[in-house]
Write a protein that holds these residues in place. Structure first.
Motif, PDB file in Angstrom:
ATOM      1  N   CYS A  92       1.159  -0.948  -0.047  1.00 26.20           N
ATOM      2  CA  CYS A  92      -0.212   0.182  -0.054  1.00 26.20           C
ATOM      3  C   CYS A  92       0.733   1.304   0.491  1.00 26.20           C
ATOM      4  CB  CYS A  92      -0.938   0.502   1.418  1.00 26.20           C
ATOM      5  SG  CYS A  92      -0.209   0.300   2.850  1.00 26.20           S
ATOM      6  N   GLU A  93       0.049   2.387  -0.382  1.00 24.45           N
ATOM      7  CA  GLU A  93       0.788   3.805  -0.590  1.00 24.45           C
ATOM      8  C   GLU A  93      -0.064   4.322  -0.304  1.00 24.45           C
ATOM      9  OE1 GLU A  93       3.936   4.167  -0.922  1.00 24.45           O
ATOM     10  OE2 GLU A  93       5.115   3.049  -2.049  1.00 24.45           O
ATOM     11  N   ILE A  94       0.321   5.410   0.500  1.00 22.29           N
ATOM     12  CA  ILE A  94      -0.321   6.823   0.824  1.00 22.29           C
ATOM     13  C   ILE A  94      -0.340   8.329   0.721  1.00 22.29           C
ATOM     14  CG2 ILE A  94      -1.026   8.536   3.212  1.00 22.29           C
ATOM     15  CD1 ILE A  94       0.319   6.399   5.110  1.00 22.29           C
ATOM     16  N   VAL A  95      -1.714   8.928   0.028  1.00 19.32           N
ATOM     17  CA  VAL A  95      -1.363   9.933  -1.129  1.00 19.32           C
ATOM     18  C   VAL A  95      -1.992  11.076   0.171  1.00 19.32           C
ATOM     19  CG1 VAL A  95      -2.056  11.392  -2.748  1.00 19.32           C
ATOM     20  CG2 VAL A  95      -1.093   8.988  -2.764  1.00 19.32           C
ATOM     21  N   THR A  96      -1.047  11.835   0.284  1.00 18.33           N
ATOM     22  CA  THR A  96      -2.252  13.516   1.112  1.00 18.33           C
ATOM     23  C   THR A  96      -2.102  14.714   0.621  1.00 18.33           C
ATOM     24  OG1 THR A  96      -0.770  13.949   3.219  1.00 18.33           O
ATOM     25  CG2 THR A  96      -1.965  11.697   3.216  1.00 18.33           C
ATOM     26  N   GLU A 123       5.342  12.847  -6.812  1.00 20.00           N
ATOM     27  CA  GLU A 123       5.800  11.265  -6.145  1.00 20.00           C
ATOM     28  C   GLU A 123       3.906  10.900  -6.386  1.00 20.00           C
ATOM     29  OE1 GLU A 123       5.635   9.396  -1.783  1.00 20.00           O
ATOM     30  OE2 GLU A 123       6.983  11.809  -1.866  1.00 20.00           O
ATOM     31  N   ARG A 124       3.351  11.873  -6.280  1.00 14.13           N
ATOM     32  CA  ARG A 124       2.026  11.560  -6.378  1.00 14.13           C
ATOM     33  C   ARG A 124       1.878  10.700  -7.474  1.00 14.13           C
ATOM     34  NH1 ARG A 124      -3.379  15.648  -5.848  1.00 14.13           N
ATOM     35  NH2 ARG A 124      -2.061  16.567  -3.652  1.00 14.13           N
ATOM     36  N   ASN A 125       2.381  11.435  -8.808  1.00 15.95           N
ATOM     37  CA  ASN A 125       1.951  10.570 -10.319  1.00 15.95           C
ATOM     38  C   ASN A 125       2.610   9.189 -10.586  1.00 15.95           C
ATOM     39  OD1 ASN A 125       0.475  13.532 -10.743  1.00 15.95           O
ATOM     40  ND2 ASN A 125       2.322  13.781 -11.398  1.00 15.95           N
ATOM     41  N   LYS A 126       3.263   9.360  -9.204  1.00 15.65           N
ATOM     42  CA  LYS A 126       4.319   7.904  -9.585  1.00 15.65           C
ATOM     43  C   LYS A 126       3.496   6.866  -8.983  1.00 15.65           C
ATOM     44  CE  LYS A 126       8.850   9.439  -9.707  1.00 15.65           C
ATOM     45  NZ  LYS A 126      10.515   9.402  -9.392  1.00 15.65           N
ATOM     46  N   ILE A 127       2.608   6.896  -7.610  1.00 11.24           N
ATOM     47  CA  ILE A 127       1.975   6.283  -7.125  1.00 11.24           C
ATOM     48  C   ILE A 127       0.710   5.898  -7.768  1.00 11.24           C
ATOM     49  CG2 ILE A 127       0.749   5.803  -5.076  1.00 11.24           C
ATOM     50  CD1 ILE A 127       3.037   7.835  -3.679  1.00 11.24           C
ATOM     51  N   VAL A 128      -0.109   7.092  -8.297  1.00 13.70           N
ATOM     52  CA  VAL A 128      -1.029   6.873  -9.060  1.00 13.70           C
ATOM     53  C   VAL A 128      -1.060   5.957 -10.062  1.00 13.70           C
ATOM     54  CG1 VAL A 128      -2.730   8.427 -10.035  1.00 13.70           C
ATOM     55  CG2 VAL A 128      -1.542   8.895  -7.726  1.00 13.70           C
ATOM     56  N   GLU A 129       0.263   6.201 -11.094  1.00 13.21           N
ATOM     57  CA  GLU A 129       0.425   5.416 -12.190  1.00 13.21           C
ATOM     58  C   GLU A 129       0.722   3.463 -11.425  1.00 13.21           C
ATOM     59  OE1 GLU A 129       0.887   5.124 -15.771  1.00 13.21           O
ATOM     60  OE2 GLU A 129      -0.272   7.030 -15.005  1.00 13.21           O
ATOM     61  N   LYS A 130       1.528   3.276 -10.699  1.00 15.39           N
ATOM     62  CA  LYS A 130       2.196   2.443  -9.910  1.00 15.39           C
ATOM     63  C   LYS A 130       0.779   1.317  -9.668  1.00 15.39           C
ATOM     64  CE  LYS A 130       4.742   0.378  -6.105  1.00 15.39           C
ATOM     65  NZ  LYS A 130       5.719   0.250  -5.003  1.00 15.39           N
ATOM     66  N   GLY A 134      -8.932  12.170   1.587  1.00 15.77           N
ATOM     67  CA  GLY A 134      -9.936  13.065   0.851  1.00 15.77           C
ATOM     68  C   GLY A 134      -9.307  13.503  -0.640  1.00 15.77           C
ATOM     69  N   ILE A 135      -7.908  13.205  -0.898  1.00 11.18           N
ATOM     70  CA  ILE A 135      -7.753  13.387  -2.261  1.00 11.18           C
ATOM     71  C   ILE A 135      -8.695  12.805  -3.302  1.00 11.18           C
ATOM     72  CG2 ILE A 135      -5.460  14.076  -3.913  1.00 11.18           C
ATOM     73  CD1 ILE A 135      -5.119  15.151  -0.627  1.00 11.18           C
ATOM     74  N   TYR A 136      -9.084  11.986  -3.723  1.00 11.00           N
ATOM     75  CA  TYR A 136      -9.059  10.938  -4.516  1.00 11.00           C
ATOM     76  C   TYR A 136     -10.624  10.892  -4.263  1.00 11.00           C
ATOM     77  CZ  TYR A 136      -4.746  10.219  -6.107  1.00 11.00           C
ATOM     78  OH  TYR A 136      -3.338  10.855  -6.400  1.00 11.00           O
ATOM     79  N   THR A 137     -11.502  12.083  -3.796  1.00 17.36           N
ATOM     80  CA  THR A 137     -13.059  12.221  -4.212  1.00 17.36           C
ATOM     81  C   THR A 137     -13.149  11.592  -5.277  1.00 17.36           C
ATOM     82  OG1 THR A 137     -13.097  13.758  -3.301  1.00 17.36           O
ATOM     83  CG2 THR A 137     -13.041  12.945  -1.472  1.00 17.36           C
ATOM     84  N   LYS A 138     -12.348  12.687  -6.642  1.00 17.46           N
ATOM     85  CA  LYS A 138     -13.006  12.987  -7.665  1.00 17.46           C
ATOM     86  C   LYS A 138     -11.127  12.560  -8.576  1.00 17.46           C
ATOM     87  CE  LYS A 138     -12.651  17.494  -5.878  1.00 17.46           C
ATOM     88  NZ  LYS A 138     -13.268  18.859  -5.915  1.00 17.46           N
ATOM     89  N   GLY A 139     -11.312  12.696  -9.504  1.00 16.56           N
ATOM     90  CA  GLY A 139      -9.798  13.223 -10.558  1.00 16.56           C
ATOM     91  C   GLY A 139      -9.315  11.944 -11.058  1.00 16.56           C
ATOM     92  N   LEU A 140     -10.190  10.454  -9.672  1.00 17.05           N
ATOM     93  CA  LEU A 140      -9.164   9.459 -10.022  1.00 17.05           C
ATOM     94  C   LEU A 140     -10.149   8.499 -11.137  1.00 17.05           C
ATOM     95  CD1 LEU A 140      -6.951   7.381  -8.649  1.00 17.05           C
ATOM     96  CD2 LEU A 140      -8.369   6.800  -7.175  1.00 17.05           C
ATOM     97  N   ASP A 141      -9.314   8.452 -11.765  1.00 13.65           N
ATOM     98  CA  ASP A 141     -10.060   7.632 -13.450  1.00 13.65           C
ATOM     99  C   ASP A 141      -8.974   6.190 -13.126  1.00 13.65           C
ATOM    100  OD1 ASP A 141     -10.774   6.235 -15.039  1.00 13.65           O
ATOM    101  OD2 ASP A 141     -10.710   7.521 -17.326  1.00 13.65           O
ATOM    102  N   VAL A 142      -9.445   5.095 -11.814  1.00 13.57           N
ATOM    103  CA  VAL A 142      -9.329   4.094 -12.378  1.00 13.57           C
ATOM    104  C   VAL A 142     -10.148   2.604 -12.418  1.00 13.57           C
ATOM    105  CG1 VAL A 142      -7.274   2.191 -11.080  1.00 13.57           C
ATOM    106  CG2 VAL A 142      -6.926   4.564 -10.967  1.00 13.57           C
TER     107      VAL A 142
END
Length: 552
Positions: free
Chosen positions: A280-284, A291-298, A311-319
């Motif tokens: 797991c990884e944490i994004v705040t 770093e955020r972009n690398k984690i999300v791409e992974k 509360g970062i990815y209540t929107k804009g995360l298309d996975v």
């Protein structure tokens, strides 16, 4: 939503319908500023891209701004437009993305970077707002400051908004009120339709033994105080139990998204997950952009099973692969709740997920009801008189999982009689919510109708409607409102309803004269829906018709 390799997307029927609804609205002369409501995961960026393509092909001399609030959404909208309409003269205005273009025909903007720079863009013809629920009517907000400037340089611009949640926690519906930016909701895409047609997946929920104790958490500015909530959620025992539950229910799930209540809380959740050997990884908000972009791409590439965020990815995360959402947080905001659950509803061609699972440790499902039939109110958490309710507004029946109003002493789903002095929190507080997340998971039931009242429903400054009240044997009323004098979507639904009832009226006054000739309703089918009970079908008198489901 975008075909692989940067190819142009083929629009789905409802996406074409949404775009055409805007054109019909403008051509009708009924208004200028239109709102499209379409669920999370339905491809709002493609609707947006098709609108831009049509506008640019219709006029060679046009200026369009696409505005949202995060660099992820700005980048997503830019890519969608470019892929769908490669010839588009498009740029970006965003400090976070290190580009500030003002000359292209179409500019994808971040409101934080441009709210006081309206004059820099010259004449603007169309403003498209992605995540339109961001717009507050208050004059001190960035959006309103921007529009105040823009009205000077571009007095004739029009606005189109796209959102999954057409209301705000503090302000109510986006198209209501004297200061509302949007004049009409011109198209609503039904979540049930998208699930039925395979464009979204269903959400199921599972219960457990862990739940945030919200008794000591203050409410400020309409939502839970962040420090209080973080303290309540970050109990060592709660974290351990919640993680055990996530691991157990997620063992056959490939892609987990966890919402936590604070940075320390997220770190403790991560530590506990690692004890179970979960990567797991944490994004705040403090995570650097690269770093955020690398984690999300992974995460997007399937190399990370669990993403924890504050509360970062209540929107804009298309996975699309996300098949488990865990809410280790609570919110009074219905919109935020819908956005969080909606992250998991996209279908995934790579993983072929059949559904998504929701683990709610924050009482959100009980607070807000099924995500596909939210009935927004002006002020969440207050009754129609503006007073806070004495109890939580909703309760879940422990036998049939029916969601209904806390005032009811008998479960309308199965008839279970609650003890008179039942302490709802004591009975249900030890168990996380395990009831319905979608409204069609709540069992409907039939009520005998002994009388029907039809009247004109009107309020000062509001468009009148027809109010039909079905009365049961205990003199309880089950109302429906038929909005024939409204416009667009509401009027279409009203006319369809009148036809079901055997009428032909096209206005409120016509309906008030015609209703004695409508079919007699002997029974109604109802379903608990948020704070209310919704009429979902009719059973007509013998010889008139059989049972019919209520449209919409």
């Amino acid at each position: 939503m975008i075909c692989g390799g940067g190819k142009m997307a083929i629009l789905r029927d409802y996406q074409n319908e949404a775009v055409q609804a805007v054109w019909n609205y403008w051509e009708s002369g009924n208004g200028r500023n239109a709102l499209i409501v379409s669920p999370t995961g339905s491809g709002k960026s493609i609707i947006l891209a098709e609108m831009i393509k049509r506008l640019c092909l219709d006029s060679s001399d046009i200026k369009i701004l696409v505005i949202t609030d995060t660099r992820e959404l700005i980048s997503q909208d830019y890519k969608s437009i470019k892929n769908h309409y490669p010839e588009c003269n498009i740029g970006i205005y965003s400090a976070g993305l290190r580009e500030k273009s003002v000359k292209p025909t179409v500019i994808c903007c971040g409101i934080q970077s441009m709210y006081n720079k309206a004059y820099d863009f010259g004449r603007v013809d169309v403003v498209i707002i992605d995540e339109a629920h961001l717009v507050s009517p208050k004059s001190t907000t960035r959006f309103q400051k921007f529009f105040t400037q823009l009205r000077v340089s571009s007095p004739h611009f029009v606005v189109v908004g796209l959102t999954a949640t057409p209301f705000r926690l503090s302000d109510g519906m986006l198209n209501e009120g004297d200061d509302a930016l949007f004049e009409d909701i011109v198209y609503v895409c039904d979540m049930k339709r998208l699930i039925k047609e395979g464009y979204l997946v269903n959400v199921i929920s599972k219960g457990g033994l862990a739940k945030i104790d919200l008794k000591g958490v203050r409410v400020q500015a309409g939502d839970y105080n962040s420090k209080d909530l973080a303290y309540a959620a970050d109990s060592k025992i709660l974290v351990e139990k919640a993680v055990n539950e996530i691991v157990e229910y997620g063992k056959d799930r490939k892609c987990w998204l966890i919402f936590t209540s604070g940075i320390k809380h997220s770190e403790h959740v991560a530590e506990e997950l690692k004890k179970h050997k979960i990567d797991c990884e944490i994004v705040t908000g403090d995570t650097p952009s690269e770093e955020r972009n690398k984690i999300v791409e992974k995460y997007r590439n399937g190399k990370l099973r669990c993403l924890i965020n504050v509360g970062i990815y209540t929107k804009g995360l298309d996975v699309p692969a996300i098949d488990l959402v865990a809410l280790l947080t609570s919110t009074k905001s219905t919109g935020r709740y819908i956005q969080m659950v909606g992250r998991s509803m996209r279908p995934s061609p790579t993983t072929n997920k059949a559904n998504a699972i929701l683990l709610d440790f924050g009482n959100n499902c009980i607070e807000h009801g099924p995500i596909d039939s939210i009935d927004p109110v002006k002020i969440h958490g207050k009754d129609i008189f503006g007073k806070p309710p004495a109890k939580p507004p909703m309760r879940e029946c422990e036998r049939c999982h029916c969601i209904h109003h806390a005032r009811l002493s008998v479960c309308p789903g199965c008839g279970f009689v609650y003890p008179k002095d039942e302490d709802t929190e004591a009975r249900h507080g030890a168990t996380a919510y395990s009831g319905p997340v979608m409204s069609d998971q709540i069992k409907p039931y039939i009520i005998d109708v002994v009388d029907t009242y039809v009247s004109k429903h009107s309020k000062p400054g509001k468009i009148p409607s027809v109010k039909v009240e079905f009365i049961d044997r205990m003199d309880r009323a089950y109302p429906i409102w038929i909005c024939l004098d409204h416009r667009n979507y509401a009027a279409e639904k009203a006319r369809a309803l009148v036809q079901q009832l055997g009428g032909k009226s096209k206005s409120v006054e016509e309906a008030l004269k015609e209703y004695p000739n409508w079919r007699k309703v002997e029974k109604i089918e109802v379903r608990p829906d948020g704070k209310f009970t919704r009429v979902t079908g009719f059973v007509f008198a013998k010889g008139q018709s059989t049972q019919q489901k209520l449209e919409g």
